[in-house]
Structure formats: structure tokens, C-alpha cells
Scaffold this motif. Structure first.
Motif, PDB file in Angstrom:
ATOM      1  N   ASP A  63     -40.309  10.921 -53.376  1.00 31.73           N
ATOM      2  CA  ASP A  63     -40.878   9.912 -54.260  1.00 31.73           C
ATOM      3  C   ASP A  63     -40.579   8.504 -53.751  1.00 31.73           C
ATOM      4  OD1 ASP A  63     -42.239   9.273 -56.749  1.00 31.73           O
ATOM      5  OD2 ASP A  63     -40.318   8.535 -57.471  1.00 31.73           O
ATOM      6  N   ARG A  64     -39.421   8.337 -53.156  1.00 27.34           N
ATOM      7  CA  ARG A  64     -39.019   7.012 -52.660  1.00 27.34           C
ATOM      8  C   ARG A  64     -39.553   6.738 -51.252  1.00 27.34           C
ATOM      9  NH1 ARG A  64     -38.594   3.135 -50.465  1.00 27.34           N
ATOM     10  NH2 ARG A  64     -36.943   1.576 -50.377  1.00 27.34           N
ATOM     11  N   TYR A  65     -39.493   7.723 -50.358  1.00 27.06           N
ATOM     12  CA  TYR A  65     -39.785   7.472 -48.945  1.00 27.06           C
ATOM     13  C   TYR A  65     -41.101   8.071 -48.450  1.00 27.06           C
ATOM     14  CZ  TYR A  65     -34.915   6.011 -48.898  1.00 27.06           C
ATOM     15  OH  TYR A  65     -33.726   5.358 -49.161  1.00 27.06           O
ATOM     16  N   ARG A  75     -43.713   4.870 -68.265  1.00 22.89           N
ATOM     17  CA  ARG A  75     -43.491   5.422 -66.931  1.00 22.89           C
ATOM     18  C   ARG A  75     -43.395   4.287 -65.918  1.00 22.89           C
ATOM     19  NH1 ARG A  75     -44.896  10.819 -66.142  1.00 22.89           N
ATOM     20  NH2 ARG A  75     -43.569  10.521 -64.310  1.00 22.89           N
ATOM     21  N   ARG A  76     -43.057   4.645 -64.701  1.00 23.36           N
ATOM     22  CA  ARG A  76     -42.865   3.644 -63.654  1.00 23.36           C
ATOM     23  C   ARG A  76     -44.175   3.141 -63.052  1.00 23.36           C
ATOM     24  NH1 ARG A  76     -39.591   6.815 -59.327  1.00 23.36           N
ATOM     25  NH2 ARG A  76     -38.721   7.720 -61.199  1.00 23.36           N
ATOM     26  N   TYR A  77     -45.270   3.759 -63.414  1.00 18.78           N
ATOM     27  CA  TYR A  77     -46.538   3.470 -62.761  1.00 18.78           C
ATOM     28  C   TYR A  77     -47.284   2.337 -63.460  1.00 18.78           C
ATOM     29  CZ  TYR A  77     -45.368   8.152 -61.186  1.00 18.78           C
ATOM     30  OH  TYR A  77     -44.705   9.235 -60.697  1.00 18.78           O
ATOM     31  N   PHE A  78     -47.861   1.466 -62.657  1.00 12.41           N
ATOM     32  CA  PHE A  78     -48.641   0.360 -63.190  1.00 12.41           C
ATOM     33  C   PHE A  78     -50.104   0.571 -62.835  1.00 12.41           C
ATOM     34  CE2 PHE A  78     -50.745  -3.725 -62.224  1.00 12.41           C
ATOM     35  CZ  PHE A  78     -50.760  -4.260 -63.510  1.00 12.41           C
ATOM     36  N   LEU A  79     -50.970   0.460 -63.832  1.00 10.20           N
ATOM     37  CA  LEU A  79     -52.411   0.524 -63.612  1.00 10.20           C
ATOM     38  C   LEU A  79     -53.015  -0.812 -64.019  1.00 10.20           C
ATOM     39  CD1 LEU A  79     -53.363   4.068 -65.005  1.00 10.20           C
ATOM     40  CD2 LEU A  79     -52.818   3.423 -62.660  1.00 10.20           C
ATOM     41  N   ARG A 134     -26.015   9.983 -59.648  1.00 12.14           N
ATOM     42  CA  ARG A 134     -25.899   8.573 -59.268  1.00 12.14           C
ATOM     43  C   ARG A 134     -26.894   8.239 -58.137  1.00 12.14           C
ATOM     44  NH1 ARG A 134     -21.687   5.007 -60.139  1.00 12.14           N
ATOM     45  NH2 ARG A 134     -20.223   6.686 -60.627  1.00 12.14           N
ATOM     46  N   TYR A 135     -27.065   9.183 -57.199  1.00 16.10           N
ATOM     47  CA  TYR A 135     -27.987   8.921 -56.100  1.00 16.10           C
ATOM     48  C   TYR A 135     -29.431   8.868 -56.604  1.00 16.10           C
ATOM     49  CZ  TYR A 135     -30.180   9.126 -51.513  1.00 16.10           C
ATOM     50  OH  TYR A 135     -30.938   8.845 -50.404  1.00 16.10           O
ATOM     51  N   LEU A 136     -29.790   9.728 -57.547  1.00 20.34           N
ATOM     52  CA  LEU A 136     -31.140   9.698 -58.099  1.00 20.34           C
ATOM     53  C   LEU A 136     -31.419   8.369 -58.793  1.00 20.34           C
ATOM     54  CD1 LEU A 136     -31.705  13.278 -59.587  1.00 20.34           C
ATOM     55  CD2 LEU A 136     -31.974  12.471 -57.246  1.00 20.34           C
ATOM     56  N   LEU A 137     -30.449   7.848 -59.507  1.00 23.90           N
ATOM     57  CA  LEU A 137     -30.632   6.552 -60.157  1.00 23.90           C
ATOM     58  C   LEU A 137     -30.730   5.426 -59.132  1.00 23.90           C
ATOM     59  CD1 LEU A 137     -28.271   6.829 -63.257  1.00 23.90           C
ATOM     60  CD2 LEU A 137     -30.766   7.082 -63.182  1.00 23.90           C
ATOM     61  N   GLU A 138     -29.964   5.559 -58.058  1.00 25.58           N
ATOM     62  CA  GLU A 138     -30.049   4.559 -56.977  1.00 25.58           C
ATOM     63  C   GLU A 138     -31.446   4.553 -56.354  1.00 25.58           C
ATOM     64  OE1 GLU A 138     -28.620   4.333 -52.393  1.00 25.58           O
ATOM     65  OE2 GLU A 138     -27.040   4.850 -53.823  1.00 25.58           O
ATOM     66  N   LEU A 139     -31.984   5.730 -56.081  1.00 23.40           N
ATOM     67  CA  LEU A 139     -33.324   5.809 -55.497  1.00 23.40           C
ATOM     68  C   LEU A 139     -34.375   5.222 -56.441  1.00 23.40           C
ATOM     69  CD1 LEU A 139     -33.226   9.400 -53.951  1.00 23.40           C
ATOM     70  CD2 LEU A 139     -33.365   7.250 -52.684  1.00 23.40           C
ATOM     71  N   ALA A 140     -34.218   5.467 -57.735  1.00 24.74           N
ATOM     72  CA  ALA A 140     -35.190   4.979 -58.704  1.00 24.74           C
ATOM     73  C   ALA A 140     -35.169   3.464 -58.824  1.00 24.74           C
ATOM     74  CB  ALA A 140     -34.925   5.602 -60.066  1.00 24.74           C
ATOM     75  N   SER A 141     -34.032   2.864 -58.495  1.00 20.07           N
ATOM     76  CA  SER A 141     -33.905   1.399 -58.658  1.00 20.07           C
ATOM     77  C   SER A 141     -34.474   0.642 -57.480  1.00 20.07           C
ATOM     78  CB  SER A 141     -32.427   1.036 -58.853  1.00 20.07           C
ATOM     79  OG  SER A 141     -31.692   1.239 -57.641  1.00 20.07           O
ATOM     80  N   LYS A 142     -34.836   1.341 -56.384  1.00 17.96           N
ATOM     81  CA  LYS A 142     -35.312   0.656 -55.177  1.00 17.96           C
ATOM     82  C   LYS A 142     -36.800   0.352 -55.270  1.00 17.96           C
ATOM     83  CE  LYS A 142     -31.831   2.461 -51.999  1.00 17.96           C
ATOM     84  NZ  LYS A 142     -31.578   3.183 -50.753  1.00 17.96           N
TER      85      LYS A 142
END
Length: 425
Positions: free
Chosen positions: A332-334, A26-30, A417-425
């Protein structure tokens, strides 16, 4: 006093579950050197996140007997109370002479849990705590824990994680190649209808799994925990909230909708029910950026935390699901910066607005001739009155391109495409 043999059985049974867990990154770091409170919607993947951390610790040489992992939804702990927490420390000392590492899963079931959490931190012990109630991050709890814990809010899979979990490529070559785009687009068809609950991917009929999660959240996390006296009214309210996706939904309006179908609950009850649904991470509000303060609190747009949940309620679903998924990804992004913008003064109506980013977003299933004036016209009007707006965007189901009007450029982009863009930020 808690039966310590039962506690040991719970711990060793959990070790076996963790050993056999198949972990998707997942994207989360602990940080293994920090204490955490991990919270979010039920079945979003909080426990699996901790399983991955335990596997990493064991791979680095930590003895299993130091891992004190307790799931407080285990029926063997049904009678567990605040006074029993000390038995966890006693059991840990019996299992290992070394310092224990404590994982307390769904601990919100035990009233007063934060006192034990603070005690663990004050004594220098490492602890990781999960829960499915936003009250765990309330000001009161944060004050009690006194900065001793970091927090992580975990959502169901976002689209990039969904692609990872299903083995789909989304690197530059995949995004721009015909076959790659086709595969990503096909994956989005499933994702935006069925949602991103990690375990739902194991089911041939994800909707049934999502329905079971919803019932657990509604009946367990909301109705039972809050002693809701009219569960059926709560059910109908969630259906009415689902029907308002796209639109403002004041408590007065929702009260009227319930009254119109025969449910005699007070307006205060409606307000309380909405708060309970938010505390259980079932829904979240997006506020109007330009409304007066009282209107900001009373007239949000509500969205569901996962599209699979929203899909349980709708018949004509595609446009609402598309907007809901964009709302989830942008939140999730903002975070709290995400607003919508509706100004009677200027006649501007924009689906999503992030002032600090200078970003304005309209969502439409298809940019047809009938949709074009609303989507384009509102973005143009906003850019003409707000010089801080730097990016105008229309998110569609499939269309891609750009529109030039009145010296302004509006990007048109498919949702995947927009969801992938948001995930890459």
C-alpha cells in the motif's frame, strides 16, 4: 430496451441507502471536479467511498435528482447490456433539467462499459465508476478512456483506519502511554487475524462474513466470469498458495502440489488461475529484486490482499499472518517498488526490500535465539554488499528495541507500530 421505470426505482432506492449510510473517513481523496475509476477487492469499501462523496455533494447543495447512482449488481439489472446505457441518460434528463452526476457501481459486469464511460467524459459529464477487476486498469482500458479518468485503488481498512473505525486513539500520547499501547496492541490482535473488511466490524463472528466475501470473489468474480471448468482445482490452488506464504511459489511448484493431491490440471491452467486470482484482487505477487527476468515472472512470493482471507486457510497461522499483513501494508505504501531479495550468489534472504528507499525488512513472530541468526545475519550481509541500504528493520509481533552488530544498527519494532508508521508517510 431497458425499462426506464426500473432504472428510476434503482436510482431512488440507492438514494435511500446513501442517505442512511454511516460513513467512516478513509484515506482516499476524490476530487468532485474529476472523473474516477475506483477499483479494488470486493467489499473493500469502494461503494462507501462514493456514498461519502454523494453525501458531501448533497451537503453542498446538489439536488438528489441530479445523482444518478446505479449498482449493476442489483438483480433488477440482470438483463442490462451495452445498448441500454443510453437509457441512463434519458432517465437523467427526465429527473432533472440540470446536468447529472453519474455513479456506476460494479460496472465491470457489463461488457463494453468503457465505451459509455468515454462518452460521458467526452460530453463533459462527471462520472465515478467502481469495479472489482484489475482489468479495469489494464493498458487497453486506459487507452480507451484516454486519460479522461483518474484512478484510485481501494483496499480493506489499513490498521490506522481500523483504529478509526473502532474508536481507538493512536496519537502520540496513546502510542507512548502504557494504557494506550495496550489498547492498540489489543486492537491489532483482532485486526491481523480477522482482517480489515469494513463491514466485518458489524459481525460478532467476522470469519463468517469474510468466508462469504471469499465465496463471492471465488465463485462470482473468478469462476463464473472466467468460465473456470474445474472450480474445485481453483479452490485447492488458493489453499496451496496460502500454504506458501513466506516462500517463493512458482507455477511449476504449485502445479506439482495440485498434481500431488490428485488434481489433473495443466500447468497453463495453473498460470491462468493465478492470473484470475490477481485480477480479482484476491492475491498479489512480490517479485525477487535480484532474480533474472524469467525468474522474476515465475517465482514470486504470493500474499493475500486481506488477512481475513488468508486466515480461512491456515491452522498454524500466526507467523504467516504477521508477514502477510506487513506485505499488504508495504504494498500500500510502496506499490511496485516492493520486492523480496533472495540471492544464491551471496546467500542473502531478506523478506522485503525497497531499493529506492534503502529499506530492508525481516519479519519474524518472535526474535528468539533460533530466529536471531537468520534475521540479523541476512540484514548484515545485505548491508555489507549494498551501500545504498540505509535502514535495517526487524518487525516482530511484540518486541521492541535495537541490535548493534558489526557497526550496524538494526531496529526491532512491533508490527502495530510499523503499520502506523507506514500509514503516516
Amino acid at each position: 430496451m431497458m425499462n426506464r421505470e426500473i432504472l428510476k426505482s434503482v436510482i431512488f432506492d440507492q438514494h435511500e441507502i446513501i442517505r442512511n449510510a454511516d460513513i467512516v473517513h478513509r484515506r482516499y481523496f476524490l476530487d468532485s471536479q474529476a472523473n474516477y475509476v475506483v477499483t479494488g477487492l470486493r467489499r473493500a469499501g469502494k461503494s462507501t467511498l462514493l456514498y461519502g462523496l454523494v453525501q458531501d455533494l448533497v451537503a453542498r447543495g446538489v439536488d438528489w435528482r441530479r445523482i444518478i447512482y446505479i449498482n449493476f449488481e442489483d438483480e433488477r439489472l440482470a438483463e442490462f447490456t451495452l445498448s441500454d446505457f443510453n437509457d441512463i441518460l434519458v432517465v437523467q434528463s427526465e429527473l432533472s433539467d440540470e446536468e447529472g452526476l453519474f455513479f456506476l457501481d460494479e460496472v465491470q459486469n457489463i461488457d463494453g462499459w468503457e465505451k459509455f464511460a468515454r462518452r460521458l467524459a467526452d460530453s463533459g459529464r462527471r462520472a465515478y465508476i467502481t469495479g472489482s477487476n484489475a482489468k479495469m486498469l489494464s493498458t487497453q482500458i486506459e487507452t480507451t478512456l484516454g486519460g479522461r479518468y483518474l484512478t484510485r485503488y481501494v483496499t480493506p481498512y489499513r490498521f490506522d483506519e481500523f483504529l478509526d473505525a473502532t474508536g481507538k486513539q493512536y496519537d502520540e500520547a496513546a502510542v507512548y502511554s502504557t494504557s494506550g499501547k495496550g489498547a492498540i496492541s489489543a486492537a491489532f490482535e483482532s485486526f491481523y487475524v480477522d482482517g480489515g473488511f469494513p463491514e466485518s466490524l458489524r459481525y460478532g463472528m467476522p470469519r463468517e462474513y469474510v468466508e462469504s466475501v471469499y465465496q463471492k470473489v471465488l465463485l462470482g468474480d473468478i469462476v463464473a466470469r472466467n468460465n473456470v471448468r474445474n472450480p474445485q482445482a481453483m479452490r485447492v490452488l488458493m489453499k496451496k498458495v496460502a500454504e506458501t506464504v513466506h516462500n517463493e511459489a512458482s507455477s511449476t511448484m504449485l502445479y506439482g502440489m495440485l498434481k500431488g493431491v490428485g488434481y489433473k490440471v495443466s500447468k497453463d491452467s495453473v498460470i491462468n488461475y493465478l492470473a484470475m486470482a490477481q485480477e480479482a484482487y484476491l492475491i498479489f505477487p512480490v517479485r525477487n529484486a535480484v532474480a533474472k527476468f524469467i525468474e522474476r515472472e515465475g517465482n514470486p512470493k504470493y500474499y493475500f490482499t486481506d488477512n481475513g482471507l488468508l486466515n480461512l486457510f491456515l491452522s498454524k497461522k500466526e507467523p504467516a499472518l504477521l508477514e502477510n499483513e506487513v506485505a499488504v501494508a508495504m504494498l500500500d505504501r510502496y506499490g511496485d517498488e516492493l520486492c523480496y531479495l533472495k540471492s544464491p550468489k551471496n546467500g542473502i534472504d531478506v523478506d522485503f526490500y525497497v531499493p529506492d528507499e534503502g529499506l530492508a525488512v525481516q519479519v519474524t513472530y518472535s526474535l528468539s535465539e533460533s530466529a536471531n541468526p537468520r534475521e540479523v545475519g541476512n540484514l548484515i550481509k545485505l548491508a555489507q554488499v549494498d551501500q545504498n541500504v540505509r535502514r535495517l528493520l526487524i518487525v516482530t509481533k511484540e518486541e521492541d528495541g535495537s541490535i548493534e552488530k558489526d557497526g550496524l544498527k538494526i531496529e526491532v519494532i512491533p508490527a502495530w507500530r510499523y503499520l502506523l508508521e507506514l500509514a503516516s508517510k
